[in-house]
Design a protein around this motif. Structure first.
Motif, PDB file in Angstrom:
ATOM      1  N   GLY A  30       0.824  -1.206   0.000  1.00  0.00           N
ATOM      2  CA  GLY A  30       0.000   0.000   0.000  1.00  0.00           C
ATOM      3  C   GLY A  30       0.853   1.249   0.000  1.00  0.00           C
ATOM      4  O   GLY A  30       2.089   1.197   0.057  1.00  0.00           O
ATOM      5  N   ASP A 184     -14.415  -2.206  -5.459  1.00  0.00           N
ATOM      6  CA  ASP A 184     -13.294  -1.457  -4.913  1.00  0.00           C
ATOM      7  C   ASP A 184     -13.270  -1.647  -3.396  1.00  0.00           C
ATOM      8  O   ASP A 184     -14.219  -1.269  -2.704  1.00  0.00           O
ATOM      9  CB  ASP A 184     -13.425   0.028  -5.259  1.00  0.00           C
ATOM     10  CG  ASP A 184     -12.213   0.830  -4.842  1.00  0.00           C
ATOM     11  OD1 ASP A 184     -11.226   0.221  -4.389  1.00  0.00           O
ATOM     12  OD2 ASP A 184     -12.242   2.064  -4.976  1.00  0.00           O
ATOM     13  N   SER A 186     -10.895  -0.375  -1.411  1.00  0.00           N
ATOM     14  CA  SER A 186     -10.061   0.640  -0.770  1.00  0.00           C
ATOM     15  C   SER A 186     -10.795   1.367   0.347  1.00  0.00           C
ATOM     16  O   SER A 186     -10.167   1.905   1.268  1.00  0.00           O
ATOM     17  CB  SER A 186      -9.568   1.651  -1.810  1.00  0.00           C
ATOM     18  OG  SER A 186     -10.658   2.323  -2.418  1.00  0.00           O
ATOM     19  N   ASP A 293      -6.263  -7.867  -6.336  1.00  0.00           N
ATOM     20  CA  ASP A 293      -6.237  -6.636  -5.551  1.00  0.00           C
ATOM     21  C   ASP A 293      -4.806  -6.143  -5.357  1.00  0.00           C
ATOM     22  O   ASP A 293      -4.538  -4.937  -5.456  1.00  0.00           O
ATOM     23  CB  ASP A 293      -6.908  -6.868  -4.201  1.00  0.00           C
ATOM     24  CG  ASP A 293      -7.035  -5.591  -3.387  1.00  0.00           C
ATOM     25  OD1 ASP A 293      -7.816  -4.709  -3.792  1.00  0.00           O
ATOM     26  OD2 ASP A 293      -6.352  -5.464  -2.363  1.00  0.00           O
ATOM     27  N   ARG A 297      -3.036  -2.612  -6.755  1.00  0.00           N
ATOM     28  CA  ARG A 297      -2.333  -1.646  -5.912  1.00  0.00           C
ATOM     29  C   ARG A 297      -0.907  -1.391  -6.386  1.00  0.00           C
ATOM     30  O   ARG A 297      -0.325  -0.357  -6.057  1.00  0.00           O
ATOM     31  CB  ARG A 297      -2.314  -2.139  -4.462  1.00  0.00           C
ATOM     32  CG  ARG A 297      -3.627  -1.900  -3.733  1.00  0.00           C
ATOM     33  CD  ARG A 297      -3.502  -2.243  -2.263  1.00  0.00           C
ATOM     34  NE  ARG A 297      -3.915  -3.604  -2.002  1.00  0.00           N
ATOM     35  CZ  ARG A 297      -3.872  -4.173  -0.798  1.00  0.00           C
ATOM     36  NH1 ARG A 297      -3.416  -3.478   0.231  1.00  0.00           N
ATOM     37  NH2 ARG A 297      -4.278  -5.407  -0.622  1.00  0.00           N
ATOM     38  N   HIS A 301       1.208   2.270  -8.494  1.00  0.00           N
ATOM     39  CA  HIS A 301       1.591   2.678  -7.143  1.00  0.00           C
ATOM     40  C   HIS A 301       2.155   4.112  -7.135  1.00  0.00           C
ATOM     41  O   HIS A 301       2.959   4.462  -8.001  1.00  0.00           O
ATOM     42  CB  HIS A 301       2.638   1.703  -6.612  1.00  0.00           C
ATOM     43  CG  HIS A 301       3.001   1.931  -5.176  1.00  0.00           C
ATOM     44  ND1 HIS A 301       2.209   1.484  -4.151  1.00  0.00           N
ATOM     45  CD2 HIS A 301       4.053   2.569  -4.612  1.00  0.00           C
ATOM     46  CE1 HIS A 301       2.778   1.821  -3.004  1.00  0.00           C
ATOM     47  NE2 HIS A 301       3.891   2.487  -3.253  1.00  0.00           N
ATOM     48  N   GLU A 304      -4.307   3.364  -7.027  1.00  0.00           N
ATOM     49  CA  GLU A 304      -4.884   2.027  -7.115  1.00  0.00           C
ATOM     50  C   GLU A 304      -5.786   1.886  -8.334  1.00  0.00           C
ATOM     51  O   GLU A 304      -6.513   2.820  -8.681  1.00  0.00           O
ATOM     52  CB  GLU A 304      -5.714   1.705  -5.860  1.00  0.00           C
ATOM     53  CG  GLU A 304      -4.899   1.493  -4.612  1.00  0.00           C
ATOM     54  CD  GLU A 304      -5.735   0.918  -3.479  1.00  0.00           C
ATOM     55  OE1 GLU A 304      -6.778   0.279  -3.788  1.00  0.00           O
ATOM     56  OE2 GLU A 304      -5.372   1.113  -2.319  1.00  0.00           O
TER      57      GLU A 304
END
Length: 331
Positions: A30, A184, A186, A293, A297, A301, A304
């Motif tokens: 992340g 999504d 996130s 997923d 990400r 980077h 996303e």
């Protein structure tokens, strides 16, 4: 160790370990740093309190939500294929997902203060109605081929999606509709993913009754000869599919083709023993969602790519491959 085709327990353990590795990677990957260095202050650097908060409020809930969604949607797709007796049917090719989104829109228009559980119940009702409509249409198509069935579902889904878009445009809710239509994770946080445990419970129920769904998929007459109530099993299967679809749509949005490609890949490895295939389908669905997923990400980077986009691209390519493969075998 036995081969995967034999369904050996050793290979299933390896698949579970793969899910575990991907889950750890999902927690660590992340834009923000949640490594052991940041959490514990190893190497003389002070511990970052924000890292611990991010870990338990966002990263861990997101990873758990990915695993639960992947398992539930993959098993729901397998149930849908058994009930429709077609390998190319799943919630996103049968109008079920689009019906669930219409239910979420209806809640947003008429009962916006309804709690998350209430939204899930309404969305599940719409998803169940859409699935019943799809099966009713199939019964009116004589001598349907394996390729016609998913096309009927895609057309039905397109019609329902058009109706949803029309009402969303009339009430200036196209942005909200886009959020529901694109998977999504996130925005998944602690306190907003717990409904997915309902999907996990339904996955266990599907595993327990897998042999009955197999018999129900053989048709009403065959089921009656074995003493199984066909209508009751179809109703249970559709209820599981509708509820799982609604839970995932309410929590994170649509994840297309997941319930199609995972059961088909497992079928290629293990054959059509449904009861033996359920844990494989669940674990492979979780691994596939986690991998997509993580890829989303890492591609741009620190930004996303939504998982619905990644799964849609990979899933549509595999869907076309399976269609062409079946057409070549038929031909």
């Amino acid at each position: 160790m036995s081969s995967p085709k034999s369904g050996g327990a050793g290979w299933l353990v390896l698949l579970a370990l793969l899910v575990l590795v991907l889950a750890v990677a999902s927690v660590l990957v992340g834009a923000s740093d949640v490594s052991m260095l940041a959490l514990l202050g190893i190497g003389g650097a002070p511990a970052d309190p924000m890292a611990s908060q991010l870990l338990f409020a966002s990263r861990v809930p997101r990873t758990v939500a990915l695993i639960l969604s992947g398992m539930a949607m993959a098993v729901a797709g397998m149930i849908m294929q058994m009930l429709a007796r077609n390998r190319f049917v799943e919630p996103s090719t049968a109008g079920t997902v689009e019906s669930a989104s219409l239910g979420v829109l209806a809640v947003a228009l008429f009962a916006p203060e309804l709690p998350l559980f209430g939204k899930m119940v309404v969305s599940a009702g719409f998803a169940l109605a859409g699935s019943l409509l799809f099966l009713a249409i199939l019964r009116r198509i004589p001598q349907r081929s394996s390729l016609i069935v998913p096309l009927v579902g895609l057309v039905l889904g397109g019609v329902i999606s058009a109706v949803t878009t029309f009402f969303a445009h009339r009430h200036d809710m196209l942005q909200s509709l886009h959020a529901w239509s694109t998977g999504d994770f996130s925005a998944v946080l602690r306190g907003r993913y717990e409904l997915l445990w309902i999907g996990f419970g339904l996955t266990l129920l599907a595993w327990h009754t897998a042999h009955r769904f197999t018999v129900a998929g053989m048709g009403r007459d065959f089921s009656a000869n074995l003493g199984l109530r066909h209508g009751r099993m179809v109703a249970l299967g559709l209820l599981i599919v509708a509820t799982v679809t609604a839970v995932v749509v309410v929590t994170s949005g649509m994840v297309p083709f997941l319930g199609l490609i995972v059961p088909n890949l497992v079928s290629l490895m293990l054959g059509d023993n449904v009861r033996r295939a359920v844990p494989w389908v669940g674990l492979l669905g979780a691994a596939f969602v986690l991998a997509c997923d993580i890829a989303g990400r890492l591609l741009l980077h620190p930004y996303e790519v939504p998982i619905g986009t990644v799964v849609g691209i990979v899933g549509s390519a595999l869907f076309l491959f399976l269609l062409l493969r079946t057409r070549a075998r038929v031909g």
